[in-house]
Design a protein around this motif. Structure first.
Motif, PDB file in Angstrom:
ATOM      1  N   LEU A 245      -2.267  68.754  44.160  1.00 40.51           N
ATOM      2  CA  LEU A 245      -2.687  70.157  44.206  1.00 40.51           C
ATOM      3  C   LEU A 245      -1.480  71.078  44.320  1.00 40.51           C
ATOM      4  N   ASN A 246      -0.478  70.676  45.087  1.00 37.70           N
ATOM      5  CA  ASN A 246       0.737  71.481  45.245  1.00 37.70           C
ATOM      6  C   ASN A 246       1.552  71.520  43.955  1.00 37.70           C
ATOM      7  N   ILE A 247       1.613  70.409  43.244  1.00 39.18           N
ATOM      8  CA  ILE A 247       2.455  70.312  42.047  1.00 39.18           C
ATOM      9  C   ILE A 247       1.738  70.844  40.799  1.00 39.18           C
ATOM     10  N   ILE A 248       0.521  70.368  40.545  1.00 42.03           N
ATOM     11  CA  ILE A 248      -0.197  70.721  39.316  1.00 42.03           C
ATOM     12  C   ILE A 248      -0.914  72.063  39.470  1.00 42.03           C
ATOM     13  N   GLY A 249      -1.453  72.298  40.645  1.00 41.16           N
ATOM     14  CA  GLY A 249      -2.137  73.553  40.923  1.00 41.16           C
ATOM     15  C   GLY A 249      -3.434  73.319  41.656  1.00 41.16           C
ATOM     16  N   ASP A 250      -3.836  74.308  42.425  1.00 37.46           N
ATOM     17  CA  ASP A 250      -5.053  74.171  43.218  1.00 37.46           C
ATOM     18  C   ASP A 250      -6.137  75.152  42.790  1.00 37.46           C
ATOM     19  N   LYS A 251      -5.935  75.812  41.632  1.00 35.68           N
ATOM     20  CA  LYS A 251      -6.923  76.756  41.104  1.00 35.68           C
ATOM     21  C   LYS A 251      -7.253  76.376  39.672  1.00 35.68           C
TER      22      LYS A 251
ATOM     23  N   ASN B 280     -10.042  80.267  38.040  1.00 32.12           N
ATOM     24  CA  ASN B 280      -9.316  80.431  39.305  1.00 32.12           C
ATOM     25  C   ASN B 280     -10.060  79.932  40.544  1.00 32.12           C
ATOM     26  N   SER B 281     -11.146  79.207  40.357  1.00 35.00           N
ATOM     27  CA  SER B 281     -11.853  78.632  41.502  1.00 35.00           C
ATOM     28  C   SER B 281     -10.959  77.600  42.176  1.00 35.00           C
ATOM     29  N   THR B 282     -11.112  77.456  43.469  1.00 36.72           N
ATOM     30  CA  THR B 282     -10.390  76.415  44.209  1.00 36.72           C
ATOM     31  C   THR B 282     -11.335  75.289  44.633  1.00 36.72           C
ATOM     32  N   SER B 283     -12.563  75.343  44.162  1.00 38.94           N
ATOM     33  CA  SER B 283     -13.570  74.360  44.542  1.00 38.94           C
ATOM     34  C   SER B 283     -13.567  73.158  43.598  1.00 38.94           C
ATOM     35  N   ARG B 284     -13.574  71.971  44.165  1.00 37.72           N
ATOM     36  CA  ARG B 284     -13.706  70.709  43.424  1.00 37.72           C
ATOM     37  C   ARG B 284     -12.731  70.616  42.242  1.00 37.72           C
ATOM     38  N   ILE B 285     -11.461  70.749  42.502  1.00 32.46           N
ATOM     39  CA  ILE B 285     -10.447  70.727  41.450  1.00 32.46           C
ATOM     40  C   ILE B 285     -10.234  69.314  40.923  1.00 32.46           C
ATOM     41  N   CYS B 286     -10.226  69.212  39.596  1.00 31.76           N
ATOM     42  CA  CYS B 286      -9.926  67.972  38.874  1.00 31.76           C
ATOM     43  C   CYS B 286      -8.651  68.212  38.075  1.00 31.76           C
ATOM     44  N   PHE B 287      -8.011  67.149  37.654  1.00 33.73           N
ATOM     45  CA  PHE B 287      -6.801  67.282  36.841  1.00 33.73           C
ATOM     46  C   PHE B 287      -7.092  66.752  35.448  1.00 33.73           C
ATOM     47  N   HIS B 288      -6.967  67.636  34.454  1.00 31.14           N
ATOM     48  CA  HIS B 288      -7.288  67.278  33.070  1.00 31.14           C
ATOM     49  C   HIS B 288      -6.014  67.066  32.266  1.00 31.14           C
TER      50      HIS B 288
ATOM     51  N   SER C 115       4.036  61.384  38.238  1.00 31.16           N
ATOM     52  CA  SER C 115       5.206  61.244  37.368  1.00 31.16           C
ATOM     53  C   SER C 115       5.055  62.016  36.055  1.00 31.16           C
ATOM     54  N   HIS C 116       3.864  62.565  35.767  1.00 34.92           N
ATOM     55  CA  HIS C 116       3.634  63.345  34.542  1.00 34.92           C
ATOM     56  C   HIS C 116       2.861  64.635  34.832  1.00 34.92           C
ATOM     57  N   PRO C 117       3.255  65.403  35.832  1.00 31.88           N
ATOM     58  CA  PRO C 117       2.450  66.592  36.189  1.00 31.88           C
ATOM     59  C   PRO C 117       2.360  67.619  35.070  1.00 31.88           C
ATOM     60  N   GLN C 118       3.348  67.660  34.200  1.00 28.64           N
ATOM     61  CA  GLN C 118       3.341  68.627  33.099  1.00 28.64           C
ATOM     62  C   GLN C 118       2.250  68.322  32.077  1.00 28.64           C
TER      63      GLN C 118
ATOM     64  N   ILE D  69      -3.602  69.906  33.717  1.00 28.90           N
ATOM     65  CA  ILE D  69      -3.930  71.244  34.216  1.00 28.90           C
ATOM     66  C   ILE D  69      -5.067  71.091  35.231  1.00 28.90           C
ATOM     67  N   PRO D  70      -5.103  71.978  36.221  1.00 29.61           N
ATOM     68  CA  PRO D  70      -6.204  71.928  37.181  1.00 29.61           C
ATOM     69  C   PRO D  70      -7.435  72.630  36.606  1.00 29.61           C
ATOM     70  N   LEU D  71      -8.571  71.987  36.743  1.00 31.16           N
ATOM     71  CA  LEU D  71      -9.839  72.569  36.332  1.00 31.16           C
ATOM     72  C   LEU D  71     -10.868  72.325  37.427  1.00 31.16           C
ATOM     73  N   CYS D  72     -11.761  73.289  37.640  1.00 32.34           N
ATOM     74  CA  CYS D  72     -12.863  73.037  38.562  1.00 32.34           C
ATOM     75  C   CYS D  72     -13.768  71.990  37.915  1.00 32.34           C
ATOM     76  N   TYR D  73     -14.611  71.399  38.725  1.00 32.44           N
ATOM     77  CA  TYR D  73     -15.488  70.339  38.243  1.00 32.44           C
ATOM     78  C   TYR D  73     -16.302  70.807  37.036  1.00 32.44           C
ATOM     79  N   TYR D  74     -16.862  72.014  37.103  1.00 33.21           N
ATOM     80  CA  TYR D  74     -17.691  72.537  36.018  1.00 33.21           C
ATOM     81  C   TYR D  74     -16.907  72.638  34.701  1.00 33.21           C
TER      82      TYR D  74
END
Length: 101
Positions: A27-33, A38-46, A63-66, A69-74
């Protein structure tokens, strides 16, 4: 055996704590929104290159954060649903979005 059960519970707690720490790092590296809303609820990494990431291990994300992207569950579910459409259906969705936006 009671002694074994206590150690098993301890190991499970240790694994869960490790998973929490890794998730917080992500969450700190990839993003928490959510990238979209811009939701911070139920973040997934796509994974943004279309590479399947269902079975990615935490070290791969770290090792591949670039590549994520962070996405909410929806919105994560929405992106995957759109990816599953046929090219013709995707084109229809794009035309619809263009007319609305």
């Amino acid at each position: 055996h009671k002694r074994y059960e206590n150690k098993k519970e301890s190991i499970i707690l240790t694994v869960k704590e490790y998973q929490r720490k890794i998730r917080q790092q992500l969450l700190n590296i990839i993003g928490d929104k959510c990238f979209i809303c811009n939701s911070t609820s139920r973040i997934c990494f796509h994974e943004i290159h279309g590479i399947p990431h269902k079975n990615c291990k935490p070290n791969f994300y770290l090792s591949h954060p670039q590549d994520f992207i962070p996405l909410c569950y929806y919105h994560h579910k929405l992106i995957h649903a759109l990816n599953d459409l046929s090219p013709e259906s995707r084109e229809k969705v794009n035309k619809l979005l263009d007319s609305i936006i």
